[in-house]
Design a protein around this motif. Sequence first.
Motif: not given
Length: 385
Positions: A140-151
């Motif tokens: 997203d432009g000059g960023h990354y947008v993270l969504n999710g989870s880690k276990r």
Amino acid sequence: MDADTFAQFTDQLKRYVRERLMPAEEQVLEDDAIPPDLLGEMRDMGLFGLTMPEEYGGSGMNVPQYIETIRVLSYALPAYRSITSINLGMVCSALKNAGTEEQKSEWLPRLAAGEIACFGLTEPGSGSDSAAMATTAKRDGGHYVLNGSKRYITNAPHAKLGLIMARTNPESMPKNAHVSAFLVDMETDGITVGKPDKKMGQRGSHIADIYFDDVRVPADALLGGEEGRGFATAMQSLDNGRLSIGAASCGYARRILDTALRYSGERKAFGETIGNFQLIQAMLADSQAELYAAECMLRDAAAKANKGKAIIEAASAKMFASEMCNRVADRCVQIHGGAGYLAEYEAERFYRDSRIYTIYEGTTQILQLVIAKNMLRDFASGAAA
């Protein structure tokens, strides 16, 4: 680090393990945490920066030196190794192998000084199967947008840096090119760390879930500045991680065997110490032979990893050493008899602590596949000896 300096360091570490870390074990077990003063001492000794290059504030240890240090440290409670291991193995390796100069300059000195890192690959529905990875990172432009989870993320409750694997392409691609790696400040808005999980053993070492809800990270957080190399980076880093678990298994197995030897010389039955009984001696001898074999494998694999890739050797050493440690722990319980089932004796804790070694950094079954697939590939290409 030159050989003389390293020899002096390991002598100092052995004394520290026995004079400071082992006497504090009961407190760690009771509090489920390493005391802050001990963590401060470990930072002052440089135990969080062993593998970082000297120009970034580390000790610049090579792979064999690092693995030997982990083996010596692992004579004590596993929590002491666990708190340092992610810094020293996977995250440092990934930064050195794939990071930009700016990323190395920002993070390696902080890690060497004792800021704690975590490694986010496993998910609720995705462990060894990266194709099923659900965590996404969308540009997203000059960023990354993270969504999710880690276990099951070791050190998640304490981490300042997370090396997080995420899907940057919605489609599964050859060689897992849909997975990228990100250097994430764990204090970024949108990150939530779950409550530490209650575990079978290894008190003082913590794992927890991590949740990403529209977490915006700058584009320069992409490891190496290139999408699609995350899984390859993770796999390269896993060689060091697997050797670290092999070293932990050998160090702890030595502690377990020493405890079994001590008990064999103290416990009496039928008018003599049980160490005089041949079937007890057989268990002790089998343990020593297997531990010696694992230590030899570990040193050979570490030497080869220091020269380049050692996928088969690292996987073999980790697989054998972890299974060996479980067998030695089982024999220690058996040698203690009924006492081995009681929490007041160390044998019971050793048994629980050791069980995880055949599971994380690749289960025994996954490592069997790794070893066999690489053997078959090497044979087909004519690279086999």
